[in-house]
Each structure stands twice: as C-alpha cells, then as structure tokens.
Scaffold this motif. Structure first.
Motif, mmCIF file in Angstrom:
data_model
loop_
_atom_site.group_PDB
_atom_site.id
_atom_site.type_symbol
_atom_site.label_atom_id
_atom_site.label_comp_id
_atom_site.label_asym_id
_atom_site.label_seq_id
_atom_site.Cartn_x
_atom_site.Cartn_y
_atom_site.Cartn_z
ATOM 1 N N SER A 92 -8.444 10.743 -13.216
ATOM 2 C CA SER A 92 -7.631 10.007 -14.185
ATOM 3 C C SER A 92 -6.358 9.460 -13.545
ATOM 4 O O SER A 92 -5.842 8.408 -13.955
ATOM 5 N N ALA A 93 -5.861 10.160 -12.522
ATOM 6 C CA ALA A 93 -4.633 9.714 -11.862
ATOM 7 C C ALA A 93 -4.802 8.347 -11.220
ATOM 8 O O ALA A 93 -3.829 7.595 -11.083
ATOM 9 N N THR A 153 0.820 -1.204 0.000
ATOM 10 C CA THR A 153 0.000 0.000 0.000
ATOM 11 C C THR A 153 0.855 1.256 0.000
ATOM 12 O O THR A 153 0.588 2.207 -0.747
ATOM 13 N N ARG A 154 1.887 1.282 0.838
ATOM 14 C CA ARG A 154 2.765 2.453 0.900
ATOM 15 C C ARG A 154 3.427 2.733 -0.450
ATOM 16 O O ARG A 154 3.555 3.892 -0.871
ATOM 17 N N ALA A 155 3.865 1.679 -1.122
ATOM 18 C CA ALA A 155 4.628 1.844 -2.358
ATOM 19 C C ALA A 155 3.740 2.073 -3.578
ATOM 20 O O ALA A 155 4.096 2.845 -4.470
ATOM 21 N N MET A 209 -5.639 13.279 -5.168
ATOM 22 C CA MET A 209 -6.352 14.176 -4.267
ATOM 23 C C MET A 209 -5.869 15.617 -4.386
ATOM 24 O O MET A 209 -6.652 16.557 -4.296
ATOM 25 N N ASP A 210 -4.570 15.794 -4.596
ATOM 26 C CA ASP A 210 -4.041 17.147 -4.788
ATOM 27 C C ASP A 210 -4.695 17.812 -5.995
ATOM 28 O O ASP A 210 -5.078 18.989 -5.948
ATOM 29 N N PHE A 266 -0.539 4.806 -1.837
ATOM 30 C CA PHE A 266 -0.528 6.130 -1.237
ATOM 31 C C PHE A 266 0.001 7.217 -2.177
ATOM 32 O O PHE A 266 -0.577 8.310 -2.244
ATOM 33 N N PRO A 267 1.100 6.981 -2.941
ATOM 34 C CA PRO A 267 1.565 8.026 -3.856
ATOM 35 C C PRO A 267 0.531 8.377 -4.934
ATOM 36 O O PRO A 267 0.363 9.549 -5.284
ATOM 37 N N VAL A 268 -0.161 7.363 -5.438
ATOM 38 C CA VAL A 268 -1.195 7.605 -6.455
ATOM 39 C C VAL A 268 -2.343 8.391 -5.844
ATOM 40 O O VAL A 268 -2.858 9.354 -6.436
#
Length: 320
Positions: free
Chosen positions: A119-120, A94-96, A106-107, A99-101
């Motif tokens: 789309s991200a 999950t971390r790898a 969200m940003d 979370f980055p996606v």
C-alpha cells in the motif's frame, strides 16, 4: 525497447500495475548535455566495476548495441539493470520522490506486513510508471566477471542493483545506482553471433537445445513474451554453475525477492552466478557470454518457483 517492469524500481512499477495505477505521459524533452555528446565515442566494450556498493563506469555511452563487461570485485552478489527515464526526469527526481517511498515499503514487507508495504507504493509519483526497463547484466557472484550485450535507445537511464543485504535492505538503497546518458551518437558495434540459442516465455519457460560445450559461449536470449508473475515482476535469464553441494530447491526459493531469505547477497551454497540478462520486453533479443568449464549448470529466471514454470533448466558441459 520497452518492458513491463523490473527491479528495485522494476519491482515497484509492476506493483503499480497490479494495484491499478495509471500511466501519466510526460511531455518534456530529455536534454542531453552537448559537451558529453561531443566526448562520447563508439566503443566495443564498456567496463563496469563494483568494489562495494557502487558502479564505476563512464557517464555517457553510445546508442545502439553495447557490450558491457562487469567485474564484481565485492563480497556480495550484484547485477546491473538499465531503466530508461521518462523525458524530463532525472536522478534527483528519483532520490526525492521514489527512494523514500521504496524504503518505507520494503521495511514494512521485511517486517512481514505485506499489505501495508504494498500500500505504501501508492505514494509513488505518476511519472514513475512510465519508466522503461531495457535489459542488463544478470546476477554475478563475488569476484566473477560477466559480459552482456543489449540495444539501447538515446535517453537518460538509471542503472541499479536490488539484491538484498542481510538486513533486508536493497543494495540500491545503500547507494548502488548511477545515472547514465545514452547519446544520440550511434555505436558501430554489430549484433553478436550466438553459439547457443535460448528462448523464454510464460507458456514454455526456458528452452534450448542440448549439447552445450565447454569454452566461450555466446547465449542469444529471445523473449517470446513477457508477463507479470506473482512477485509483480517479469522473467529474465541467468546462468549458474552448480557444485556438488548445490541444492536446487534452495536455489529455486532464493530467486523470489519477496521470500524472507530470497535474493540475499551472500547467495546459495554451491551456486556461482556467472551473469545473464535482465528482463526485456516481448520480441526483444539480448545476449550474454559465459566461459564454461566441464560441470553442471542451470539457466534460471528470477521469478517465484521457477522450477514449476519451466524456468529452471539444468544442463551438463562434458569434458573435451
């Protein structure tokens, strides 16, 4: 217990369904640490504490019915949702890979770039769309304590909170998540005896009989169905205390995570969240306990415009 999709992570799963991502079965087995398995013991209550952006609790719990007592000692609203991993997946995955996606998407959404943000999520790993959402503890205001009872199958779970900070970041991105092992050791806890029966469905909304009284009440929530709403999530049930200053229209809008002011951790003036249940699959039953004082209350779902869906229902508790 299976669900159509929920939080922070739940939210992403439903988005994945919306954009047509396909499930990918993982055939690896979950290996539950034998040392932890030996240590786990049946228990009546499992305590969870938050002081800032964390969950303080044991790492391994029994399977079957479990009652969780959640103390929110922080200054923001939180909740606890249980997400069952596909076999072979861990928190490191999950971390790898997630979370980055999630953070990037969200940003973009918080910047008003909804199309680009959604789309991200196409970059999410295929295994992510096999996560199962199995209930949890509803929204809890600062300095409040909530109690919920849910049934859990053995396996590896993530618990998290995806309420937003003032800057729009979800709490889970700030570290509010934890990996939990649900052991093969069964709990000896029986299903609670409810004092208030509630049902929720996409067709009829939240339904319950009038006449809820003061004191300790155990709410039984029957999920008659489950569906993806406009914010890509399913429905759940939360209980709130309404002061004289509470504005239902503001509360109604706050329950939508995709609104600029939705699901922010400082909450809504005049509204105190006392817990509830997170999303559960059609046909499932969950429970939560609330100590009600005389006054005005509501049962509400975290969906866009719950009032129009019959998922914001007020009630009054009379003086004895």
């Amino acid at each position: 217990m299976k669900s159509i999709g929920r939080p922070l992570i739940l939210l992403i799963i439903s988005i994945g369904v919306f954009i047509g991502c396909k499930n990918d079965k993982n055939t690896k087995s979950v290996i539950i640490n034998q040392e932890n398995e030996a240590k786990v013991k049946p228990t009546n209550v499992i305590n969870i504490v938050t002081q800032a952006m964390e969950f303080q609790m044991v790492d391994t719990i029994p399977s079957g019915w479990n009652t969780f007592k959640y103390k929110n000692l922080s200054d923001e609203i939180h909740f606890v949702v249980f997400e069952k991993y596909p076999e072979g997946i861990t928190i490191d995955s999950t971390r790898a890979q997630v979370f980055p996606v999630f953070d990037k998407g969200m940003d973009l959404i918080n910047e008003g770039k909804n199309k680009e943000g959604f789309s991200a999520f196409n970059s999410l790993p295929a295994w992510f769309f096999n996560v199962e959402f199995t209930g949890g503890i509803g929204l809890v205001s600062p300095k409040e304590t909530a109690v919920s009872t849910i049934k859990l199958d053995p396996g590896r779970y993530l618990i998290e909170c995806y309420v937003k900070m003032k800057n729009g970041k979800f709490h889970s991105v700030m570290g509010m998540y934890k990996e939990i092992i649900v052991s093969n050791t069964p709990n000896d806890l029986l299903e609670p005896e409810a004092t208030v029966g509630v049902s929720i469905s996409s067709e009829n909304g939240i339904e319950f009989k009038p006449g809820i009284t003061s004191g300790k009440q155990i709410f039984k929530i029957a999920f008659k169905d489950q569906k993806v709403h406009e914010h890509f999530l399913g429905h759940d049930v939360h209980v709130v205390k309404l002061d004289e200053s509470a504005d239902l229209a503001t509360l109604n809008n706050w329950m939508n995570w995709s609104a600029p002011t939705g699901l922010l951790g400082h909450g809504v003036d005049g509204v105190t969240f006392l817990g509830g249940t997170q999303e559960a699959p059609a046909g499932d039953t969950t429970y939560f306990t609330a100590n009600l004082k005389p006054g005005n209350y509501a049962l509400i779902a975290e969906v866009p415009d719950p009032l129009s869906k019959g998922m914001l229902k007020t009630f009054s508790v009379p003086s004895n």
